[in-house]
Scaffold this motif. Structure first.
Motif, PDB file in Angstrom:
ATOM      1  N   LEU A  25     -71.655 -12.557 -87.291  1.00 47.63           N
ATOM      2  CA  LEU A  25     -70.624 -11.620 -86.517  1.00 47.63           C
ATOM      3  C   LEU A  25     -70.451 -11.954 -85.063  1.00 47.63           C
ATOM      4  N   GLU A  26     -71.455 -12.228 -84.409  1.00 48.74           N
ATOM      5  CA  GLU A  26     -71.580 -12.474 -83.097  1.00 48.74           C
ATOM      6  C   GLU A  26     -70.700 -13.697 -82.677  1.00 48.74           C
ATOM      7  N   LEU A  27     -70.885 -14.796 -83.564  1.00 51.84           N
ATOM      8  CA  LEU A  27     -70.034 -16.144 -83.347  1.00 51.84           C
ATOM      9  C   LEU A  27     -69.008 -15.989 -83.450  1.00 51.84           C
ATOM     10  N   ALA A  28     -68.462 -15.084 -84.527  1.00 53.40           N
ATOM     11  CA  ALA A  28     -67.064 -14.553 -84.834  1.00 53.40           C
ATOM     12  C   ALA A  28     -66.580 -13.794 -83.377  1.00 53.40           C
ATOM     13  N   ARG A  29     -67.290 -12.547 -83.052  1.00 52.85           N
ATOM     14  CA  ARG A  29     -66.803 -11.925 -81.902  1.00 52.85           C
ATOM     15  C   ARG A  29     -66.644 -12.766 -80.845  1.00 52.85           C
ATOM     16  N   ASP A  30     -67.297 -13.986 -80.717  1.00 52.63           N
ATOM     17  CA  ASP A  30     -66.972 -14.836 -79.497  1.00 52.63           C
ATOM     18  C   ASP A  30     -65.926 -15.879 -79.896  1.00 52.63           C
ATOM     19  N   GLY A  31     -65.241 -15.635 -80.856  1.00 51.78           N
ATOM     20  CA  GLY A  31     -64.038 -16.379 -81.056  1.00 51.78           C
ATOM     21  C   GLY A  31     -64.003 -17.381 -82.050  1.00 51.78           C
ATOM     22  N   LYS A  32     -65.076 -17.682 -82.820  1.00 47.55           N
ATOM     23  CA  LYS A  32     -65.044 -18.739 -83.724  1.00 47.55           C
ATOM     24  C   LYS A  32     -64.771 -18.259 -85.198  1.00 47.55           C
ATOM     25  N   THR A  33     -64.078 -19.163 -86.173  1.00 42.84           N
ATOM     26  CA  THR A  33     -64.061 -18.945 -87.296  1.00 42.84           C
ATOM     27  C   THR A  33     -65.396 -19.447 -87.967  1.00 42.84           C
ATOM     28  N   VAL A  34     -65.937 -18.258 -88.596  1.00 49.94           N
ATOM     29  CA  VAL A  34     -67.103 -18.539 -89.246  1.00 49.94           C
ATOM     30  C   VAL A  34     -67.042 -18.233 -90.776  1.00 49.94           C
ATOM     31  N   ALA A  35     -67.700 -19.254 -91.444  1.00 47.05           N
ATOM     32  CA  ALA A  35     -67.777 -18.790 -92.926  1.00 47.05           C
ATOM     33  C   ALA A  35     -69.538 -18.650 -93.322  1.00 47.05           C
ATOM     34  N   LEU A  36     -69.681 -17.511 -93.535  1.00 50.64           N
ATOM     35  CA  LEU A  36     -71.081 -17.173 -94.076  1.00 50.64           C
ATOM     36  C   LEU A  36     -71.426 -17.325 -95.765  1.00 50.64           C
ATOM     37  N   LEU A  37     -72.098 -18.397 -95.784  1.00 53.93           N
ATOM     38  CA  LEU A  37     -72.259 -18.782 -97.287  1.00 53.93           C
ATOM     39  C   LEU A  37     -73.414 -18.034 -98.136  1.00 53.93           C
ATOM     40  N   CYS A  38     -72.843 -17.611 -99.409  1.00 53.85           N
ATOM     41  CA  CYS A  38     -73.812 -17.224-100.120  1.00 53.85           C
ATOM     42  C   CYS A  38     -73.729 -18.055-101.579  1.00 53.85           C
ATOM     43  N   SER A  39     -74.853 -18.138-102.073  1.00 50.78           N
ATOM     44  CA  SER A  39     -74.793 -18.795-103.532  1.00 50.78           C
ATOM     45  C   SER A  39     -74.123 -17.835-104.513  1.00 50.78           C
ATOM     46  N   GLY A  40     -73.184 -18.340-105.648  1.00 55.37           N
ATOM     47  CA  GLY A  40     -72.800 -17.271-106.729  1.00 55.37           C
ATOM     48  C   GLY A  40     -71.628 -16.764-106.005  1.00 55.37           C
ATOM     49  N   ASP A  41     -71.762 -15.289-106.093  1.00 52.11           N
ATOM     50  CA  ASP A  41     -70.753 -14.565-105.507  1.00 52.11           C
ATOM     51  C   ASP A  41     -71.419 -13.811-104.131  1.00 52.11           C
ATOM     52  N   ALA A  42     -70.631 -13.554-103.340  1.00 48.42           N
ATOM     53  CA  ALA A  42     -70.908 -12.987-101.995  1.00 48.42           C
ATOM     54  C   ALA A  42     -71.438 -11.513-102.139  1.00 48.42           C
ATOM     55  N   GLY A  43     -70.984 -10.807-103.132  1.00 53.72           N
ATOM     56  CA  GLY A  43     -70.985  -9.451-103.407  1.00 53.72           C
ATOM     57  C   GLY A  43     -72.016  -9.078-104.338  1.00 53.72           C
ATOM     58  N   VAL A  44     -72.755 -10.130-104.959  1.00 53.93           N
ATOM     59  CA  VAL A  44     -73.770  -9.853-105.964  1.00 53.93           C
ATOM     60  C   VAL A  44     -75.119 -10.288-105.466  1.00 53.93           C
ATOM     61  N   TYR A  45     -76.030  -9.287-104.831  1.00 50.14           N
ATOM     62  CA  TYR A  45     -77.024  -9.744-104.211  1.00 50.14           C
ATOM     63  C   TYR A  45     -76.980 -10.539-102.996  1.00 50.14           C
ATOM     64  N   GLY A  46     -75.977 -10.329-102.503  1.00 57.40           N
ATOM     65  CA  GLY A  46     -75.291 -11.388-101.420  1.00 57.40           C
ATOM     66  C   GLY A  46     -75.091 -11.011 -99.977  1.00 57.40           C
ATOM     67  N   MET A  47     -74.375 -11.361 -99.152  1.00 58.27           N
ATOM     68  CA  MET A  47     -74.350 -11.166 -97.913  1.00 58.27           C
ATOM     69  C   MET A  47     -73.017 -10.007 -97.682  1.00 58.27           C
ATOM     70  N   ALA A  48     -72.062  -9.739 -98.530  1.00 55.59           N
ATOM     71  CA  ALA A  48     -70.982  -9.223 -98.346  1.00 55.59           C
ATOM     72  C   ALA A  48     -71.374  -7.910 -97.877  1.00 55.59           C
ATOM     73  N   SER A  49     -72.145  -6.836 -98.696  1.00 57.62           N
ATOM     74  CA  SER A  49     -72.596  -5.440 -98.178  1.00 57.62           C
ATOM     75  C   SER A  49     -73.050  -5.559 -96.894  1.00 57.62           C
ATOM     76  N   PRO A  50     -74.319  -6.296 -96.751  1.00 60.25           N
ATOM     77  CA  PRO A  50     -74.856  -6.194 -95.284  1.00 60.25           C
ATOM     78  C   PRO A  50     -73.641  -6.280 -94.215  1.00 60.25           C
ATOM     79  N   VAL A  51     -72.984  -7.412 -94.293  1.00 58.81           N
ATOM     80  CA  VAL A  51     -72.085  -7.720 -93.489  1.00 58.81           C
ATOM     81  C   VAL A  51     -70.973  -6.541 -93.011  1.00 58.81           C
ATOM     82  N   LEU A  52     -70.598  -5.823 -94.209  1.00 56.95           N
ATOM     83  CA  LEU A  52     -69.734  -4.462 -94.002  1.00 56.95           C
ATOM     84  C   LEU A  52     -70.321  -3.223 -93.710  1.00 56.95           C
ATOM     85  N   GLU A  53     -71.658  -3.566 -93.768  1.00 54.72           N
ATOM     86  CA  GLU A  53     -72.529  -2.131 -93.170  1.00 54.72           C
ATOM     87  C   GLU A  53     -72.735  -2.472 -91.682  1.00 54.72           C
TER      88      GLU A  53
END
Ligand code: SAH
Length: 242
Positions: free
Chosen positions: A66-94
């Motif tokens: 999130l900090e890298l994106a705030r500083d103007g970068k386009t960032v891809a945060l990778l998760c295996s499988g699906d990002a929303g299934v025991y992945g990073m999608a929910s903590p990022v949105l929190e």
């Protein structure tokens, strides 16, 4: 505009990634993720910046992305499988309300329940549920209750995080709970390392599964009362008269 993609890259190699996930990685200036997942995709992007953190530092990884994106970068945060299934999608949105300038897009991927099911046949052909046996963030009592409810509902079940060095007994304990309701002859399957080198799969009964050791790269499938072996494949019928 700063942008963060939270990307599910599928179970393993590049050919199991969706075109949408691939496009998000193409667009990114920086790839973030757990080292193993970065290793799977970094060879596709030898010139991109990468940022990795150890397995247990998930929140740090989300904040850094999130900090890298705030500083103007386009960032891809990778998760295996699906990002929303025991992945990073929910903590990022929190965490996102603290980063009002960051635009975020969640990009779906093929979760292990689906890629593993395809390897075994069609074990999830009717109603199913997904339960993680990890008690790092969910109390074991809650996991037990969900297992009992799944058995009571006669769902086929995909078990994620079935074991680890610190909780080798979890699969056996889960099977004992399912066996309170389900027959020992219930058909099951285990799939290890889908889309990775040395992928393995086999079918077995619930009684045999109880005495089987698996590792963290494995997804376990427990059939419903209707699940059968047909020609070496695990099938939960839709209910058609064939
Ligand atoms: N976001 C991931 C799940 C992360 S939880 C997804 O949607 O697939 C980690 C668990 O996922 C592992 O313990 C294992 O049960 C399962 N898993 C992840 N990758 C796998 C693979 N390539 N083959 C089999 N199971 C896998």
């Amino acid at each position: 505009m700063a942008k963060l993609y939270v990307v599910g890259v599928g179970p393993g190699d590049a050919k199991r990634m969706t075109a949408e996930a691939r496009a998000a990685l193409d667009a990114a200036d920086v790839l973030c993720g757990y080292r193993t997942y970065l290793e799977l995709v970094a060879p596709l992007y030898p010139d991109k910046a990468v940022f990795s953190t150890p397995m247990k530092r998930e929140l740090d990884r989300c904040r850094r992305a999130l900090e890298l994106a705030r500083d103007g970068k386009t960032v891809a945060l990778l998760c295996s499988g699906d990002a929303g299934v025991y992945g990073m999608a929910s903590p990022v949105l929190e965490l996102l309300p603290a980063y009002p300038d960051v635009e975020t897009e969640i990009v779906a991927g093929v979760t292990a329940a689906l890629s593993g099911a395809a390897v075994l046949g069609a074990p999830l052909g009717n109603d199913f549920c997904v339960i993680s046996l990890s008690d790092l963030l969910t109390p074991w009592a809650v996991i037990e209750k969900r297992l009992r409810c799944a058995a009571e509902g006669d769902f086929a079940v995909a078990l994620y995080n079935p074991s680890s060095r610190t909780r080798a007994e979890h699969l056996r304990r889960a099977c004992d709970i399912l066996l309170e309701t389900c027959d020992g002859t219930t058909m099951c399957g285990v799939v290890r390392g889908v889309g990775r080198r040395g992928q393995e799969a086999r079918l077995l009964t619930l009684a045999a599964l109880r005495d089987t050791r698996v590792d963290m790269l494995t997804t376990v499938f427990v059939g419903s009362s209707q699940t059968r072996e047909i020609g070496g494949r695990l099938v939960t019928p839709r209910g058609y008269r064939t």
